[in-house]
Design a protein around this motif. Structure first.
Motif, PDB file in Angstrom:
ATOM      1  N   GLN A 151      44.754  35.852  26.260  1.00  0.00           N
ATOM      2  CA  GLN A 151      45.445  36.081  24.999  1.00  0.00           C
ATOM      3  C   GLN A 151      44.471  36.622  23.958  1.00  0.00           C
ATOM      4  N   ASN A 152      43.195  36.607  24.304  1.00  0.00           N
ATOM      5  CA  ASN A 152      42.147  37.105  23.432  1.00  0.00           C
ATOM      6  C   ASN A 152      42.098  38.626  23.568  1.00  0.00           C
ATOM      7  N   ASN A 153      42.463  39.336  22.506  1.00  0.00           N
ATOM      8  CA  ASN A 153      42.549  40.797  22.579  1.00  0.00           C
ATOM      9  C   ASN A 153      41.220  41.455  22.926  1.00  0.00           C
ATOM     10  N   THR A 154      40.100  40.828  22.575  1.00  0.00           N
ATOM     11  CA  THR A 154      38.807  41.428  22.903  1.00  0.00           C
ATOM     12  C   THR A 154      38.492  41.314  24.386  1.00  0.00           C
ATOM     13  N   LYS A 155      39.155  40.411  25.096  1.00  0.00           N
ATOM     14  CA  LYS A 155      38.929  40.218  26.533  1.00  0.00           C
ATOM     15  C   LYS A 155      40.000  40.875  27.401  1.00  0.00           C
ATOM     16  N   LYS A 156      41.076  41.386  26.783  1.00  0.00           N
ATOM     17  CA  LYS A 156      42.197  41.948  27.547  1.00  0.00           C
ATOM     18  C   LYS A 156      41.769  43.093  28.453  1.00  0.00           C
ATOM     19  N   GLU A 157      41.010  44.017  27.913  1.00  0.00           N
ATOM     20  CA  GLU A 157      40.606  45.176  28.704  1.00  0.00           C
ATOM     21  C   GLU A 157      39.757  44.758  29.902  1.00  0.00           C
ATOM     22  N   GLU A 158      38.851  43.802  29.691  1.00  0.00           N
ATOM     23  CA  GLU A 158      38.036  43.291  30.799  1.00  0.00           C
ATOM     24  C   GLU A 158      38.908  42.628  31.860  1.00  0.00           C
ATOM     25  N   ARG A 159      39.889  41.859  31.425  1.00  0.00           N
ATOM     26  CA  ARG A 159      40.759  41.138  32.359  1.00  0.00           C
ATOM     27  C   ARG A 159      41.623  42.118  33.158  1.00  0.00           C
ATOM     28  N   ILE A 160      42.137  43.148  32.490  1.00  0.00           N
ATOM     29  CA  ILE A 160      42.932  44.172  33.185  1.00  0.00           C
ATOM     30  C   ILE A 160      42.063  44.884  34.215  1.00  0.00           C
ATOM     31  N   GLN A 161      40.840  45.235  33.839  1.00  0.00           N
ATOM     32  CA  GLN A 161      39.926  45.894  34.775  1.00  0.00           C
ATOM     33  C   GLN A 161      39.644  44.991  35.974  1.00  0.00           C
ATOM     34  N   GLU A 162      39.491  43.688  35.720  1.00  0.00           N
ATOM     35  CA  GLU A 162      39.256  42.735  36.805  1.00  0.00           C
ATOM     36  C   GLU A 162      40.446  42.698  37.772  1.00  0.00           C
ATOM     37  N   PHE A 163      41.671  42.706  37.236  1.00  0.00           N
ATOM     38  CA  PHE A 163      42.870  42.727  38.078  1.00  0.00           C
ATOM     39  C   PHE A 163      42.860  43.974  38.959  1.00  0.00           C
ATOM     40  N   VAL A 164      42.692  45.142  38.350  1.00  0.00           N
ATOM     41  CA  VAL A 164      42.791  46.409  39.078  1.00  0.00           C
ATOM     42  C   VAL A 164      41.665  46.537  40.104  1.00  0.00           C
ATOM     43  N   THR A 165      40.447  46.195  39.723  1.00  0.00           N
ATOM     44  CA  THR A 165      39.315  46.265  40.658  1.00  0.00           C
ATOM     45  C   THR A 165      39.547  45.347  41.848  1.00  0.00           C
ATOM     46  N   SER A 166      40.008  44.136  41.587  1.00  0.00           N
ATOM     47  CA  SER A 166      40.263  43.179  42.675  1.00  0.00           C
ATOM     48  C   SER A 166      41.336  43.692  43.622  1.00  0.00           C
ATOM     49  N   ILE A 167      42.381  44.291  43.078  1.00  0.00           N
ATOM     50  CA  ILE A 167      43.462  44.821  43.920  1.00  0.00           C
ATOM     51  C   ILE A 167      42.939  45.965  44.795  1.00  0.00           C
ATOM     52  N   PHE A 168      42.184  46.884  44.204  1.00  0.00           N
ATOM     53  CA  PHE A 168      41.718  48.048  44.963  1.00  0.00           C
ATOM     54  C   PHE A 168      40.590  47.725  45.940  1.00  0.00           C
ATOM     55  N   GLU A 169      40.084  46.502  45.919  1.00  0.00           N
ATOM     56  CA  GLU A 169      39.148  46.096  46.971  1.00  0.00           C
ATOM     57  C   GLU A 169      39.849  46.059  48.322  1.00  0.00           C
ATOM     58  N   LEU A 170      41.182  46.009  48.309  1.00  0.00           N
ATOM     59  CA  LEU A 170      41.976  45.971  49.539  1.00  0.00           C
ATOM     60  C   LEU A 170      42.417  47.354  50.002  1.00  0.00           C
ATOM     61  N   TYR A 171      41.990  48.403  49.305  1.00  0.00           N
ATOM     62  CA  TYR A 171      42.381  49.766  49.681  1.00  0.00           C
ATOM     63  C   TYR A 171      41.146  50.544  50.071  1.00  0.00           C
ATOM     64  N   PRO A 172      41.206  51.334  51.120  1.00  0.00           N
ATOM     65  CA  PRO A 172      42.296  51.500  52.066  1.00  0.00           C
ATOM     66  C   PRO A 172      42.418  50.282  52.975  1.00  0.00           C
ATOM     67  N   PRO A 173      43.539  50.153  53.653  1.00  0.00           N
ATOM     68  CA  PRO A 173      43.722  49.005  54.555  1.00  0.00           C
ATOM     69  C   PRO A 173      42.551  48.890  55.535  1.00  0.00           C
ATOM     70  N   GLY A 174      42.094  47.668  55.734  1.00  0.00           N
ATOM     71  CA  GLY A 174      40.965  47.430  56.621  1.00  0.00           C
ATOM     72  C   GLY A 174      39.638  47.374  55.901  1.00  0.00           C
ATOM     73  N   SER A 175      39.623  47.699  54.593  1.00  0.00           N
ATOM     74  CA  SER A 175      38.365  47.729  53.845  1.00  0.00           C
ATOM     75  C   SER A 175      38.083  46.428  53.098  1.00  0.00           C
ATOM     76  N   GLU A 176      39.017  45.459  53.195  1.00  0.00           N
ATOM     77  CA  GLU A 176      38.847  44.226  52.437  1.00  0.00           C
ATOM     78  C   GLU A 176      37.562  43.497  52.833  1.00  0.00           C
ATOM     79  N   LYS A 177      37.011  42.784  51.840  1.00  0.00           N
ATOM     80  CA  LYS A 177      35.776  42.024  52.073  1.00  0.00           C
ATOM     81  C   LYS A 177      36.056  40.896  53.042  1.00  0.00           C
ATOM     82  N   LYS A 178      35.174  40.714  53.970  1.00  0.00           N
ATOM     83  CA  LYS A 178      35.328  39.634  54.965  1.00  0.00           C
ATOM     84  C   LYS A 178      34.639  38.386  54.477  1.00  0.00           C
TER      85      LYS A 178
END
Length: 178
Positions: A151-178
Motif C-alpha cells: 500500500q506504500n506508493n514508494t514500494k509499488k513499482e518495486e513490488r510490481i517488478q518483483e511479481f513480473v520478474t518472478s512470473i517470467f522466471e518460468l518462461y520459457p517452459p522448462g527454464s524454471e529454477k530447480k
C-alpha cells in the motif's frame, strides 16, 4: 519463552508476505523457440480492473522482462501479451489471550489488561500474464503470480517488478529454477 515464540511467528508471517508464489501453464504443442517478437494485446489489457498508473507499471515491467529474454517489440508480432489482475482483502484477527499490550503471559501484572485482540488487513493480489500465438490467436502460455500488495506508493513499482520478474522466471517452459 512465549515472547520468543511470538517474535518467531511474526518473522515467519512477514517473510511469507514478501514472497510471490508463481505458477505457469502452457500448450505442450507450442514451439517456444520460434517466438521472437511481441506486442501488447490492447483489448485484453483494457479489461484489466486496475488503475492506469499501475497498469503502465505492469506493462513496463513485462516489456523489460521480455526484452531481457531476447524478444523484440514489433508491429507484426509472434506473440501477443495480455494481462489481468484479481485482488482480495484479507482480514486477520489475532487473539492474544493473556498477552496484553504490556503483559508477558499468565499471572498477575500491574499492566495486564486481559484479552488483547489485534486486527490487521492486507491485500492479496494475483497477476496473470498471457502469451497468445499471434497467428493462431490461441493462448500458448500463462504465468500467474500471487502475493501481498504494497500500500506504500514508494514500494509499488518495486513490488510490481518483483511479481513480473518472478512470473517470467518460468518462461520459457522448462527454464524454471530447480
Amino acid at each position: 519463552m512465549y515472547p520468543v515464540l511470538g517474535i518467531l511467528l511474526i518473522a515467519v508471517m512477514l517473510s511469507s508476505c514478501t514472497s510471490v508464489k508463481v505458477a505457469s501453464d502452457y500448450d505442450k504443442g507450442a514451439d517456444f523457440a520460434t517466438y521472437k517478437t511481441f506486442a501488447f494485446y490492447k483489448p485484453g489489457i483494457d479489461k484489466a480492473e486496475i488503475n492506469d498508473i499501475d497498469k503502465r507499471r505492469i506493462l513496463r515491467a513485462i516489456e523489460s522482462e521480455l526484452l531481457a529474454k531476447g524478444f523484440t517489440k514489433s508491429e507484426t508480432p509472434d506473440l501477443l501479451v495480455s494481462m489481468f489482475t484479481k485482488s482480495r482483502e484479507q482480514v486477520n484477527v489475532y487473539n492474544n489471550n493473556g498477552f496484553g499490550p504490556y503483559g508477558y503471559g499468565w499471572g498477575w501484572s500491574p499492566y495486564y489488561y486481559g484479552n488483547y485482540n489485534t486486527v490487521t488487513t492486507s491485500t492479496e493480489g494475483v497477476l496473470y500474464i498471457d502469451l497468445i500465438d499471434a497467428n493462431k490467436k490461441e493462448l500458448v502460455w500463462q504465468g500467474v503470480g500471487t502475493g501481498y500488495l504494497s500500500q506504500n506508493n514508494t514500494k509499488k513499482e518495486e513490488r510490481i517488478q518483483e511479481f513480473v520478474t518472478s512470473i517470467f522466471e518460468l518462461y520459457p517452459p522448462g527454464s524454471e529454477k530447480k
